[in-house]
Motif scaffolding. Structure first.
Motif, mmCIF file in Angstrom:
data_model
loop_
_atom_site.group_PDB
_atom_site.id
_atom_site.type_symbol
_atom_site.label_atom_id
_atom_site.label_comp_id
_atom_site.label_asym_id
_atom_site.label_seq_id
_atom_site.Cartn_x
_atom_site.Cartn_y
_atom_site.Cartn_z
ATOM 1 N N ILE A 99 0.840 -1.210 0.000
ATOM 2 C CA ILE A 99 0.000 0.000 0.000
ATOM 3 C C ILE A 99 0.866 1.247 0.000
ATOM 4 C CG2 ILE A 99 -1.673 1.299 1.357
ATOM 5 C CD1 ILE A 99 -2.862 -1.354 2.234
ATOM 6 N N ALA A 100 1.968 1.257 0.784
ATOM 7 C CA ALA A 100 2.845 2.424 0.853
ATOM 8 C C ALA A 100 3.475 2.710 -0.499
ATOM 9 C CB ALA A 100 3.925 2.189 1.920
ATOM 10 N N VAL A 101 3.916 1.662 -1.194
ATOM 11 C CA VAL A 101 4.517 1.853 -2.520
ATOM 12 C C VAL A 101 3.507 2.458 -3.489
ATOM 13 C CG1 VAL A 101 5.488 0.645 -4.509
ATOM 14 C CG2 VAL A 101 6.230 0.047 -2.201
ATOM 15 N N VAL A 102 2.268 1.978 -3.442
ATOM 16 C CA VAL A 102 1.232 2.508 -4.341
ATOM 17 C C VAL A 102 0.992 3.983 -4.081
ATOM 18 C CG1 VAL A 102 -1.201 2.353 -4.931
ATOM 19 C CG2 VAL A 102 0.145 0.273 -4.662
ATOM 20 N N ILE A 103 0.937 4.371 -2.799
ATOM 21 C CA ILE A 103 0.707 5.789 -2.470
ATOM 22 C C ILE A 103 1.842 6.645 -3.005
ATOM 23 C CG2 ILE A 103 0.553 7.413 -0.546
ATOM 24 C CD1 ILE A 103 -0.930 5.246 1.009
ATOM 25 N N ALA A 104 3.091 6.188 -2.860
ATOM 26 C CA ALA A 104 4.233 6.958 -3.346
ATOM 27 C C ALA A 104 4.161 7.161 -4.852
ATOM 28 C CB ALA A 104 5.532 6.240 -2.951
ATOM 29 N N ILE A 105 3.779 6.127 -5.561
ATOM 30 C CA ILE A 105 3.675 6.243 -7.020
ATOM 31 C C ILE A 105 2.603 7.248 -7.405
ATOM 32 C CG2 ILE A 105 3.059 4.980 -9.112
ATOM 33 C CD1 ILE A 105 4.350 2.516 -7.857
ATOM 34 N N VAL A 106 1.460 7.205 -6.722
ATOM 35 C CA VAL A 106 0.372 8.136 -7.035
ATOM 36 C C VAL A 106 0.800 9.574 -6.805
ATOM 37 C CG1 VAL A 106 -1.934 8.850 -6.333
ATOM 38 C CG2 VAL A 106 -1.419 6.433 -6.622
ATOM 39 N N MET A 107 1.526 9.845 -5.715
ATOM 40 C CA MET A 107 1.968 11.209 -5.428
ATOM 41 C C MET A 107 2.955 11.691 -6.469
ATOM 42 S SD MET A 107 2.351 11.063 -1.260
ATOM 43 C CE MET A 107 2.852 12.776 -1.209
ATOM 44 N N SER A 108 3.865 10.830 -6.912
ATOM 45 C CA SER A 108 4.830 11.226 -7.938
ATOM 46 C C SER A 108 4.126 11.604 -9.232
ATOM 47 C CB SER A 108 5.814 10.085 -8.181
ATOM 48 O OG SER A 108 6.536 9.792 -7.006
ATOM 49 N N VAL A 109 3.143 10.815 -9.594
ATOM 50 C CA VAL A 109 2.384 11.123 -10.804
ATOM 51 C C VAL A 109 1.683 12.459 -10.681
ATOM 52 C CG1 VAL A 109 0.458 10.387 -12.236
ATOM 53 C CG2 VAL A 109 2.120 8.708 -11.443
ATOM 54 N N ALA A 110 1.147 12.758 -9.483
ATOM 55 C CA ALA A 110 0.447 14.035 -9.282
ATOM 56 C C ALA A 110 1.383 15.214 -9.446
ATOM 57 C CB ALA A 110 -0.197 14.035 -7.898
ATOM 58 N N VAL A 111 2.589 15.104 -8.947
ATOM 59 C CA VAL A 111 3.571 16.191 -9.072
ATOM 60 C C VAL A 111 3.917 16.418 -10.531
ATOM 61 C CG1 VAL A 111 5.940 16.856 -8.537
ATOM 62 C CG2 VAL A 111 4.490 15.874 -6.763
ATOM 63 N N CYS A 112 4.136 15.337 -11.270
ATOM 64 C CA CYS A 112 4.470 15.478 -12.692
ATOM 65 C C CYS A 112 3.345 16.136 -13.463
ATOM 66 C CB CYS A 112 4.799 14.109 -13.280
ATOM 67 S SG CYS A 112 6.323 13.406 -12.642
ATOM 68 N N CYS A 113 2.119 15.774 -13.128
ATOM 69 C CA CYS A 113 0.964 16.363 -13.830
ATOM 70 C C CYS A 113 0.871 17.848 -13.561
ATOM 71 C CB CYS A 113 -0.315 15.659 -13.395
ATOM 72 S SG CYS A 113 -0.424 13.974 -13.998
ATOM 73 N N CYS A 114 1.221 18.266 -12.362
ATOM 74 C CA CYS A 114 1.124 19.679 -12.008
ATOM 75 C C CYS A 114 2.110 20.508 -12.792
ATOM 76 C CB CYS A 114 1.358 19.831 -10.496
ATOM 77 S SG CYS A 114 1.087 21.494 -9.864
ATOM 78 N N ARG A 115 3.220 19.896 -13.190
ATOM 79 C CA ARG A 115 4.246 20.625 -13.923
ATOM 80 C C ARG A 115 4.009 20.622 -15.417
ATOM 81 N NH1 ARG A 115 9.956 18.471 -12.000
ATOM 82 N NH2 ARG A 115 10.570 20.191 -13.356
ATOM 83 N N LYS A 116 2.994 19.997 -15.865
ATOM 84 C CA LYS A 116 2.716 19.865 -17.311
ATOM 85 C C LYS A 116 2.220 21.175 -17.882
ATOM 86 C CE LYS A 116 2.108 17.417 -21.077
ATOM 87 N NZ LYS A 116 3.228 16.800 -21.784
ATOM 88 N N LYS A 117 2.730 21.576 -19.058
ATOM 89 C CA LYS A 117 2.259 22.768 -19.749
ATOM 90 C C LYS A 117 1.002 22.455 -20.541
ATOM 91 C CE LYS A 117 5.251 26.167 -19.098
ATOM 92 N NZ LYS A 117 4.828 27.478 -18.647
#
Length: 706
Positions: free
Chosen positions: A531-549
């Motif tokens: 579960i912890a690994v899944v949460i970390a992956i989801v947060m990383s994806v969210a950060v990348c999406c926020c930086r998208k132009k």
């Protein structure tokens, strides 16, 4: 009548003063006339008698007693020619009463000469006064029974002729004609037609034809034949209608049998029979089986129909198709090596099934195609499973399996341990649970006992009804599986257990181990880590999406400007996302050392100058994708970027539509987004038609921070 055809000359000779007189009748002494016609009779007196000497001259009819005919009757005209001596009598309209023998008489009183006479036969042809067919216009006859149809004509003279027509053709059936004269001298003529009708005669017309010389036209009298015949029955079947002569019916389907009959009269009562046994309650012309059974196959289904003429029936041999089935038992065989084996597969089915014997492990190889399979001397190679494969057209094949089993001591399943006993799997349970231990063995012949013991000492287990221990045996083709159940496990229960199976030829044992499981919840630790690994992956994806132009929409028509939106760079974070707004929300500043190129794929394109001035006129050639270079006026790599180039930039998109307020796309440019040799691309896709501002290829958009 024959006398009328003879020429009669009656000579009456009187010797009076030596004179002789003769009366000679006309040549035609037989005259036939139809009633109502006229006739003239003549005679000649020789020598002629003068009128003044003729005292008596008259005609009479013998049947009326020679009385002179009434000379005043206007229907009669008598003439005499004294010169020629010819005497004539004319009857203007013949009647039945004027039929007879006419006689001419004379007497010469002056000369005392006696009369002479001659005779002429006048026949009045009289048609029938009436005619008929006895029984009326409709005659009812029974098929197969001779029947007479009688036609009669009354009061004719002479007799008439009678014949018969069948339809419009003269019949060849037997007939007989008779004529009887009555006291009135007139005839009754009878013709009898005798027929033996069949059902095909029903409705035929028979016509009596009456003819004769006394009739102007033939007379026709018609009668219709009503033939009563017993029902002619037929049987058809349906599932569902329409009905037809079906060759067979299929088991377990609904079938309705229809009985039809051609009968006269058509009022019919019905009965149904199975093998001559009446089916109670079935009194209509249909018989329905909601699910026809194979037990009816080959039986006689009879429909019986009865009317006033008799009873007819039809029998139908039932042909019920049903799936093949085994009629003899196929039991597994326990054999010894060298013994003889006979396998028989008796089946029943319709159509007749075909049978093949095969090995279960080689079903494509047919051993024999007969019902009987024999092995004269069993070897180890013969031990196994055999199949009787039964097939029949229209049904799935049926497979019956028989196992040839070698008689031997029990053989436990599992591996052989160091101790020589069979070692089975280890069972792990926690304290307080219910454990189920099992062992299996090939046992032929059947087992006689199953023994469970505990520990190396072989302690017998108490299987009393109130004990925590119980055992159960499940049988299979080749042997058994025995299960030991232990409820509410205690610490002392965790041990080795011995399973022994016994039959008439020996025994075999196997060892089963019951161990206690570790109670630490390792599985929950693993689940938490996942579960912890899944949460970390989801947060990383969210950060990348926020930086998208993201690409922005169009503004007013005909201009393009790139404007710097100065902000406090100290408050901007590298992870800030792009914002959108209109011209009023962002102050307009110069571009500083930032250039814009038309067509972001052309690295040699001439840059537009870095000014605040818009590109005028809204020329179509200016529409498209643009590239912003933050490294100055060329693409020469820089090892570092001046901090004054950092900030947000917005693009005012060209449009031809002046009715919409301009919109802008804001592009943040920061060191984290602009690695060396990179550039940003803008595309126009919002509120613009695709043919005006096509979107750049996906690989180009993914290759930049735009």
């Amino acid at each position: 009548m024959g006398l009328l055809r003879l020429s009669l000359i009656l000579w009456t000779i009187c010797a009076v003063r030596g004179q002789e007189y003769t009366i000679q009748a006309q040549d035609e002494l037989l005259i036939e006339r139809k009633i109502g016609e006229s006739v003239t009779v003549e005679a000649t007196v020789t020598p002629p008698v003068p009128n003044d000497q003729l005292s008596i001259l008259f005609w009479s009819i013998r049947s009326l007693g020679r009385v002179p005919l009434n000379s005043n009757d206007t229907n009669l005209l008598q003439t005499y020619n004294p010169v020629t001596g010819k005497v004539s009598l004319t009857v203007r309209s013949l009647q039945k009463s004027l039929n007879g023998t006419y006689i001419l008489q004379l007497f010469d009183a002056v000369n005392a000469k006696y009369a002479h006479s001659a005779t002429i036969n006048v026949v009045v042809l009289v048609p029938p006064s009436s005619s008929s067919i006895q029984g009326g216009d409709v005659h009812t006859a029974k098929a197969g029974t001779p029947y007479d149809i009688v036609c009669q004509a009354f009061g004719s003279y002479p007799e008439v002729e009678i014949s018969w027509l069948e339809g419009s053709i003269e019949t060849s059936e037997s007939q007989q004609t008779t004529a009887v004269m009555g006291v009135d001298k007139y005839y009754t003529t009878t013709n009898t037609l005798t027929i033996t009708p069949t059902m095909a005669y029903h409705g035929r017309e028979y016509t009596c034809v009456i003819s004769g010389k006394q009739m102007d036209d033939e007379q026709f009298i018609t009668s219709t034949l009503n033939v009563q015949y017993i029902p002619v029955v037929s049987i058809a079947a349906s599932s569902p209608p329409p009905y037809a002569e079906l060759p067979y019916q299929t088991e377990n389907t609904e079938v309705t049998f229809l009985c039809s009959a051609d009968a006269q009269p058509s009022q019919i009562t019905w009965k149904w029979f199975i093998d001559e046994e009446e089916i109670a309650g079935e009194t209509s012309n249909t018989l329905t089986y909601s699910s026809v059974s194979h037990t009816l196959n080959g039986k006689d289904l009879k429909c019986e129909a009865t009317n006033s003429a008799g009873t007819g029936s039809k029998t139908h041999k039932l042909n019920i198709h049903y799936a093949p089935r085994l009629t003899s038992s196929l039991d597994n065989l326990e054999v010894d090596l060298g013994s003889r084996v006979d396998l028989t597969c008796e089946t029943d089915g319709n159509p007749t099934p075909s049978i093949n014997w095969v090995r279960a492990d080689k079903p494509e190889a047919i051993i024999t195609g007969s019902t009987r399979f024999t092995i004269a001397s069993i070897t180890m190679a013969d031990i196994g499973s055999y199949q009787c494969v039964v097939t029949a057209t229209g049904f799935p094949k049926v497979v019956h399996t028989v196992h040839i089993l070698l008689r031997a001591p029990p053989k436990m399943h599992g591996t052989t341990g160091a101790s020589g006993s069979r070692e089975l799997e280890e069972y792990s349970y926690s304290q307080g649970q219910t454990a189920v231990l099992s062992c299996s063995a090939d046992v032929v012949p059947e087992y006689t006992d199953v023994i469970w013991t505990k520990g190396s000492a072989g302690t017998p287990i108490n299987f009393a009804p109130d004990s925590r221990f119980s055992k159960h045996v499940e049988k299979s083709v080749h042997g058994i599986t025995t299960m030991l159940t232990i409820k509410d496990l205690a610490t002392t229960d965790f041990d080795d257990y011995n399973c022994t199976v016994v039959n008439a030829l020996g025994s075999d044992s196997a060892l089963v181990t019951l161990s206690q499981t570790d109670d630490f919840p390792w599985k929950w630790v693993v689940v938490g880590a996942v579960i912890a690994v899944v949460i970390a992956i989801v947060m990383s994806v969210a950060v990348c999406c926020c930086r998208k132009k993201y690409q922005n929409k169009t503004s007013s028509a005909g201009s393009l400007s790139v404007v710097s939106n100065t902000t406090d760079n100290s408050t901007k974070k590298p992870t800030d996302c792009m914002e959108q707004g209109d011209a009023s929300s962002l102050p307009e500043y110069g571009l500083r050392p930032i250039d814009v190129w038309k067509n972001n794929q052309d690295t040699n394109a001439t840059p537009y100058p870095a000014t605040d001035s818009p590109i005028e006129d809204g020329k179509p050639e200016l529409y498209g994708s643009y590239r912003v270079n933050t490294m100055g006026t060329s693409f020469k790599p820089h090892s570092a970027y001046p901090t004054e180039n950092y900030g947000s930039y917005r693009v005012q998109h060209p449009r031809n539509d002046l009715h919409h307020a301009p919109q802008y796309s804001t592009l943040p440019i920061r060191p984290s987004m602009l690695p060396p040799n990179e550039f940003n691309r803008f595309s126009y896709d919002n509120e613009l038609n695709d043919d005006e501002f096509p979107e750049p290829p996906l690989e180009h958009r993914l290759a930049t921070n735009v």
